[in-house]
Design a protein around this motif. Structure first.
Motif, PDB file in Angstrom:
ATOM      1  N   PRO A  23      -6.910  -7.866   5.597  1.00  0.00           N
ATOM      2  CA  PRO A  23      -6.734  -8.184   3.971  1.00  0.00           C
ATOM      3  C   PRO A  23      -5.667  -8.751   3.679  1.00  0.00           C
ATOM      4  CG  PRO A  23      -7.491  -5.830   4.753  1.00  0.00           C
ATOM      5  CD  PRO A  23      -7.133  -6.743   5.905  1.00  0.00           C
ATOM      6  N   GLN A  27      -5.669 -12.565   1.594  1.00  0.00           N
ATOM      7  CA  GLN A  27      -5.062 -12.037   0.368  1.00  0.00           C
ATOM      8  C   GLN A  27      -5.060 -13.443  -0.463  1.00  0.00           C
ATOM      9  OE1 GLN A  27      -0.984 -10.578   0.443  1.00  0.00           O
ATOM     10  NE2 GLN A  27      -1.149  -9.930  -1.688  1.00  0.00           N
ATOM     11  N   ARG A 106     -15.553  -0.052   4.552  1.00  0.00           N
ATOM     12  CA  ARG A 106     -14.127  -0.373   5.416  1.00  0.00           C
ATOM     13  C   ARG A 106     -13.631   0.834   5.459  1.00  0.00           C
ATOM     14  NH1 ARG A 106     -10.684  -4.181   6.661  1.00  0.00           N
ATOM     15  NH2 ARG A 106      -8.529  -3.492   6.961  1.00  0.00           N
TER      16      ARG A 106
END
Length: 223
Positions: A23, A27, A106
């Protein structure tokens, strides 16, 4: 929106670190990530490779290296009580938490990852596995024939696609292997012109020089 597929096996500490840092690495990028469990041992067998744990000095280096990288990345990591371990029950559990034909989300993957790489317990301990399964409440039986077949099919398809290790992220027609390829993946997703130039494809034009020693040994051993 770029559709990415993250190939992983819970046995790999590098895949764990990549999962945790993905992540942050992406980003600000417009991406949708799907998480595809595969059996790392199956990929190794398909491509005729040894796993890191099968070479003792490399096994020890791997543990030292990932401990250092986890520290540098700020990712909590505690090695499991024994490694390598049989990841099949965990891979099947992840798939069983999704409907037939689907992939785990996730949250499911994160829960299993942290069971393996943050608890310090035996990752394949029957009692803790039972508690993990109860907590995730899978939609299907992890030991069901459909789940087992789904994992086999996914591993075979990944190998045919060219996936040879984990973590690997598929972005369109390109595969990005390894924790250290996340910056390269980000550049590709952001449209770095390097990827539309000759450099990416040039690798496939380099002729094979000396035949690798392992390959020549395998040929001599063939009937």
């Amino acid at each position: 929106m770029h559709a990415l597929r993250f190939y992983f096996d819970f046995v790999s500490p590098y895949a764990y670190l990549a999962f945790e840092t993905l992540p942050q690495a992406l980003q600000g990028c417009s991406v949708q990530v799907s998480y595809q469990p595969v059996l790392f041992a199956g990929l190794l067998q398909h491509h005729g490779q040894l796993g890191p744990a099968e070479i003792e000095p490399k096994r020890l280096w791997t543990y030292r290296h990932v401990a250092w990288q986890a520290r540098q990345l700020g990712v909590p990591l505690q090695l499991p009580a024994a490694h390598p371990f049989n990841p099949l029950p965990l891979l099947r559990l992840a798939l069983a938490c999704a409907p037939a034909g689907g992939l785990p989300n996730r949250y499911v993957c994160e829960t299993i990852w942290r069971h393996v790489w943050r608890s310090g317990r035996a990752a394949d301990d029957a009692e803790t596995l039972a508690a993990l399964t109860a907590g995730l409440a899978p939609q299907r039986d992890p030991n069901g024939a459909d789940v087992k077949q789904a994992l086999r099919a996914a591993t075979e398809a990944a190998a045919q696609r060219g996936v040879f290790g984990v973590p690997t992220v598929e972005a369109g027609e390109r595969l990005f292997w390894g924790l250290d390829a996340l910056d390269m993946l980000r550049a590709a997703v952001q449209g770095d012109p390097w990827f539309t130039g000759p450099d990416w494809d040039e690798a496939s034009t380099v002729p094979l020089g000396t035949v690798p020693l392992g390959a020549s040994r395998r040929r001599r051993s063939e009937p």
